[in-house]
Design a protein around this motif. Structure first.
Motif, short mmCIF file in Angstrom:
data_model
loop_
_atom_site.label_atom_id
_atom_site.label_comp_id
_atom_site.label_asym_id
_atom_site.label_seq_id
_atom_site.Cartn_x
_atom_site.Cartn_y
_atom_site.Cartn_z
N UNK A 1 27.41 -10.35 10.22
CA UNK A 1 26.10 -10.12 10.84
C UNK A 1 26.19 -8.87 11.71
N UNK A 2 25.45 -7.83 11.34
CA UNK A 2 25.45 -6.56 12.07
C UNK A 2 24.01 -6.16 12.33
N UNK A 3 23.72 -5.70 13.53
CA UNK A 3 22.37 -5.29 13.87
C UNK A 3 21.99 -4.03 13.10
N UNK A 4 20.70 -3.94 12.79
CA UNK A 4 20.21 -2.78 12.05
C UNK A 4 20.17 -1.55 12.93
N UNK A 5 20.48 -0.44 12.34
CA UNK A 5 20.38 0.83 13.06
C UNK A 5 18.91 1.19 13.26
N UNK A 6 18.58 1.73 14.39
CA UNK A 6 17.18 2.05 14.70
C UNK A 6 16.70 3.23 13.87
N UNK A 7 15.41 3.16 13.49
CA UNK A 7 14.72 4.27 12.81
C UNK A 7 15.45 4.75 11.55
N UNK A 8 15.93 3.81 10.74
CA UNK A 8 16.54 4.17 9.47
C UNK A 8 15.44 4.53 8.48
N UNK A 9 15.53 5.70 7.87
CA UNK A 9 14.51 6.14 6.92
C UNK A 9 14.73 5.46 5.57
N UNK A 10 13.64 4.98 4.97
CA UNK A 10 13.75 4.33 3.66
C UNK A 10 12.43 4.46 2.91
N UNK A 11 12.53 4.31 1.60
CA UNK A 11 11.37 4.30 0.71
C UNK A 11 11.31 2.95 0.01
N UNK A 12 10.13 2.30 0.04
CA UNK A 12 9.96 1.01 -0.62
C UNK A 12 8.83 1.12 -1.64
N UNK A 13 9.13 0.74 -2.87
CA UNK A 13 8.13 0.70 -3.94
C UNK A 13 7.86 -0.76 -4.28
N UNK A 14 6.61 -1.18 -4.10
CA UNK A 14 6.21 -2.55 -4.43
C UNK A 14 5.58 -2.58 -5.81
N UNK A 15 6.04 -3.51 -6.65
CA UNK A 15 5.48 -3.68 -7.99
C UNK A 15 4.96 -5.11 -8.09
N UNK A 16 3.70 -5.26 -8.49
CA UNK A 16 3.10 -6.59 -8.60
C UNK A 16 2.56 -6.80 -10.01
N UNK A 17 2.90 -7.94 -10.57
CA UNK A 17 2.47 -8.36 -11.91
C UNK A 17 1.13 -9.08 -11.78
N UNK A 18 0.07 -8.53 -12.39
CA UNK A 18 -1.22 -9.22 -12.38
C UNK A 18 -1.68 -9.54 -13.81
N UNK A 19 -0.70 -9.88 -14.66
CA UNK A 19 -1.03 -10.24 -16.05
C UNK A 19 -1.56 -11.66 -16.11
N UNK A 20 -2.00 -12.07 -17.31
CA UNK A 20 -2.65 -13.36 -17.48
C UNK A 20 -1.78 -14.54 -17.11
N UNK A 21 -0.46 -14.44 -17.32
CA UNK A 21 0.42 -15.57 -16.99
C UNK A 21 0.49 -15.83 -15.49
N UNK A 22 0.04 -14.86 -14.68
CA UNK A 22 0.06 -15.01 -13.24
C UNK A 22 -1.23 -15.66 -12.73
N UNK A 23 -2.12 -16.05 -13.62
CA UNK A 23 -3.39 -16.64 -13.22
C UNK A 23 -3.20 -17.91 -12.42
N UNK A 24 -4.18 -18.21 -11.55
CA UNK A 24 -4.13 -19.43 -10.76
C UNK A 24 -3.25 -19.28 -9.53
N UNK A 25 -2.42 -20.29 -9.28
CA UNK A 25 -1.60 -20.35 -8.08
C UNK A 25 -0.64 -19.17 -7.97
N UNK A 26 -0.06 -18.75 -9.08
CA UNK A 26 0.93 -17.67 -9.05
C UNK A 26 0.34 -16.38 -8.47
#
Length: 748
Positions: A343-368
């Motif tokens: 367990x190590x504390x995070x360094x402050x102000x670390x630069x990063x890039x995050x790409x979010x990908x979300x599946x909105x196809x038919x199988x995801x219908x309803x609760x998913x």
């Protein structure tokens, strides 16, 4: 003799001939045709008794899957199935005995085929077929040889069972020559390792194979030229492996009360006093037998429509950070080690890039879809001003919300959250283009790059996905978030392993905040990189061969084979700019069962990874996998378990009907969103999108009416009835001919 007497005798002969002809006519016209027709009816009745007992939907008295036959409007009932899991958890390993009871409710001889899931890391090593008081133990064979043995036994009327792997987490169980109203029990045993993550131990029992989308084949077309005399032909070599083949299973329709009932018993011996024991998605009874032993059972039978997940913890003060276990099999020792990152504390102000990908196809219908949107909304709210981000959504089309990653300003985050809120589940699951877009790192900026991929993973081309990750991951880390009651955990685990990230499952909306908080603690914490393992002794065979990065709360799990346990094992890595080392004395390992099977299963997985990374050829990989599978009695893509009862049971002249066991649609899935039609059909044979049997909206192809595709190759009436009828007609014709000749002679 006088002319009068001769005339009288001629008249007597004429009368006698006439009466004889009438008698022949009577026999041919009435008696023989009646006998021929009667014989035909008897043959047809006999054949009808041997062919499936057809029924109409209105004649069904209980919940049943009716499979369409060759007769219009006529159906045959599928076999029923009951499943029981008995699982012994002993420290770091779990041994499961899976019993499948096949019941034939019809008056016909059938072959049952059941598609079922198992944990993706399970080592399947035993199959027993129980017929009455006889127990038949299976042999491990090469897949082709096992299939030939099974087909031969099936044709000879012998009971037989065949377990084949379709994917590392999807298997089929075929049972041949199941007699009228008969039951056969198939017992399968497998071994797996207990999962440890975020201070929670867990055991997952997958219970449903969800419908899979079969994307368009975009693999390269590889051709060779066959030249003769200067001219030749191009020959195409298929590059699509079996891991991309379509998976087809029949589905129970919504509203049907037929279920494949499941019972589960877990005997938990954690090796420490377990606390906070709970089942995440099923009601259970927990019997605390002593300080270190508990028995967990389902509260009654459950429908096989969602995965069973059991979790437990150690007391906070007793939470282990390392674990070491061993098993002696033959002349070798096998080791299983757990090492948790510091367990190590995070360094402050670390630069990063995050790409979010979300599946909105038919199988995801309803609760998913609600779970996925809530998860992504939470993730966006956790972004820091020093972050850059983008959002990609996909079905059978793709949208990048920003042209490129943008700073995580309040305005950009608000716009992204508003956009996510408008998403709806529709269309096919073309995941590969979205993965390419997420891995696109053409700008090659410095710093940490993370991809958070939210999907149920229900596609059939897993191999293509994993190949792309292996070849294009570069500096990106891939974090898979499995959404829904039955995600494709094989794809999730292997993708995160190759992508040097982690896998998180969210099975209920109530879990979103906790699971996403834990994920972001991993994303925001320093990772242990450059992980290496070494031993003080030589001749150690270690798995995994490619050691992953370590994240907060995620342990490194190693398995090894050695001739004798002695010396030490040392784990090294780098946390930020600081070196990290931990040393374990191997002779302190505690006894445990099943480690040899787990080691062999993981070595097979390593071989598949090496092949994807181009380290070994496909031929070399197959040779290594086959050797490991035969040595350790494991079912793989190259080997199967086959059991044959040498006592023939089905008479030689009685036909055999093929009937697939239907599966539930995963809980929370919306049928109409997935298939584009109301759930009002009696029969649905699920096939992957792109097949005409099912409606899944896919690119450039509108939804079309569904057709009951569960048509089985039912045996036709193979009797001499038609021949008997033709014989009867022939006799009738001859009778008419004789009668006509007699009347003509009489009138002459």
């Amino acid at each position: 003799m006088s002319p009068a007497i001769r005339h009288s005798r001629n008249n007597v002969r004429a009368v006698s001939l006439s009466q004889f002809c009438k008698l022949i006519w009577f026999v041919n016209m009435l008696i023989l045709p009646i006998l021929a027709v009667a014989l035909s009816l008897l043959n047809m009745a006999s054949a009808r008794a041997e062919t499936p007992a057809y029924m109409t939907p209105n004649a069904v008295q209980s919940g049943s899957l009716l499979l369409q036959s060759g007769e219009a409007g006529q159906y045959v009932e599928a076999p029923r199935l009951a499943t029981d899991f008995n699982i012994d958890v002993s420290g770091p390993t779990a041994r499961a005995r899976l019993s499948q009871v096949f019941e034939n409710p019809t008056n016909n001889w059938v072959e049952g085929l059941y598609v079922f899931p198992l944990p993706d890391d399970s080592a399947v090593y035993s199959l027993k077929m129980i017929v009455g008081d006889r127990v038949i133990v299976a042999d491990i064979k090469e897949k082709k040889a096992a299939r030939e043995i099974y087909e031969k036994a099936k044709s000879e009327g012998k009971k037989a069972a065949l377990i084949e792997q379709q994917r590392p987490n999807i298997f089929t169980n075929a049972v041949a020559n199941l007699g009228p109203n008969e039951k056969v029990i198939i017992q399968i045993e497998y071994q797996q390792a207990v999962r440890l993550s975020d201070n929670r131990f867990s055991l997952r029992v997958p219970l449903v194979v969800a419908p899979r989308y079969n994307p368009e084949n975009i693999e390269p077309i590889v051709e060779t030229a066959d030249m003769q005399g200067g001219w030749g032909q191009q020959k195409t070599k298929s590059t699509q492996g079996s891991d991309n083949d379509a998976i087809e299973t029949p589905l129970v329709m919504p509203g049907e009360d037929r279920i494949n009932p499941v019972t589960i018993t877990v005997n938990l011996k954690a090796g420490f006093p377990a606390t906070n024991i709970k089942s995440l998605y099923h009601p259970v009874r927990i019997d605390q037998q002593n300080e270190q032993t508990s028995k967990i059972t389902l509260s009654g039978e459950a429908a096989a429509d969602r995965d069973f997940v059991l979790e437990w913890q150690a007391a906070e003060s007793e939470m282990p950070t390392v674990g070491l276990f061993r098993e002696r099999v033959g002349n070798d020792d096998y080791l299983l080690a757990y090492v948790t990152s510091p367990l190590v504390k995070s360094a402050a102000n670390v630069s990063r890039e995050i790409v979010f990908v979300i599946d909105n196809s038919g199988s995801m219908g309803g609760t998913s879809m609600r779970q996925a949107k809530a998860s992504l909304d939470y993730a966006l709210s956790r972004l820091k001003p020093t972050d850059r981000f983008n959002v990609i959504r996909f079905d059978d089309t793709l949208t990048k919300f920003f042209d490129d990653s943008v700073p995580a300003t309040a305005l950009n985050i608000t716009n992204a959250r508003d956009y996510v809120a408008t998403l709806e589940a529709v269309g096919g699951t073309e995941m590969l283009p979205a993965l390419h877009a997420a891995l696109d790192d053409s700008h090659q900026k410095d710093g940490l790059r993370q991809i958070v991929f939210l999907t149920d993973g229900e596609i059939s081309n897993e191999r293509q996905m994993l190949d792309v990750i292996a070849s294009r991951r570069d500096r990106s880390r891939l974090f898979m978030v499995g959404i829904g009651s039955a995600p494709n955990t094989y794809l999730m685990n292997k993708a995160s392993e190759l992508g040097r990230g982690t896998f998180t499952h969210i099975g209920a909306v109530e879990e979103v905040n906790e699971r996403m908080r834990e994920l972001f603690e991993k994303l925001e914490s320093p990772i242990v990189t450059n992980v290496k393992a070494s031993f003080s002794q030589e001749g150690i065979s270690l798995t995994p061969g490619l050691l992953p990065d370590l994240y907060q709360g995620e342990p490194l799990v190693l398995a090894a084979r050695t001739k004798q346990v002695s010396g030490t094992m040392t784990i090294e890595g780098t946390v930020g700019n600081r070196p990290w080392t931990v040393t374990l004395p191997l002779d302190a390992a505690s006894p445990a069962e099943g480690i040899s099977k787990i080691w062999a299963r993981r070595k097979i997985d390593d071989t598949e990874v090496d092949m994807k990374l181009g380290k070994i050829t496909a031929l070399a990989a197959d040779t290594r996998i086959l050797s490991l599978a035969l040595e350790h009695h494991l079912v793989t893509r190259l080997t199967s378990l086959v059991a044959v009862d040498q006592t023939p049971s089905r008479p030689a002249n009685v036909p055999l009907t093929r009937a697939d066991i239907p599966l539930q649609l995963p809980a929370g899935w919306d049928f109409e969103t997935l298939f584009g039609i109301p759930a009002d059909r009696n029969v649905l044979d699920h096939a992957d999108a792109g097949k005409e049997q099912i409606v899944v909206r896919s690119k450039n192809r509108p939804a079309s009416p569904i057709t009951p595709a569960a048509t089985m190759p039912l045996p036709q009436t193979a009797t001499p009835a038609m021949l008997n009828m033709l014989q009867g007609l022939s006799v009738m014709f001859i009778g008419f001919l004789i009668f006509w000749l007699a009347r003509r002679k009489e009138n002459a």
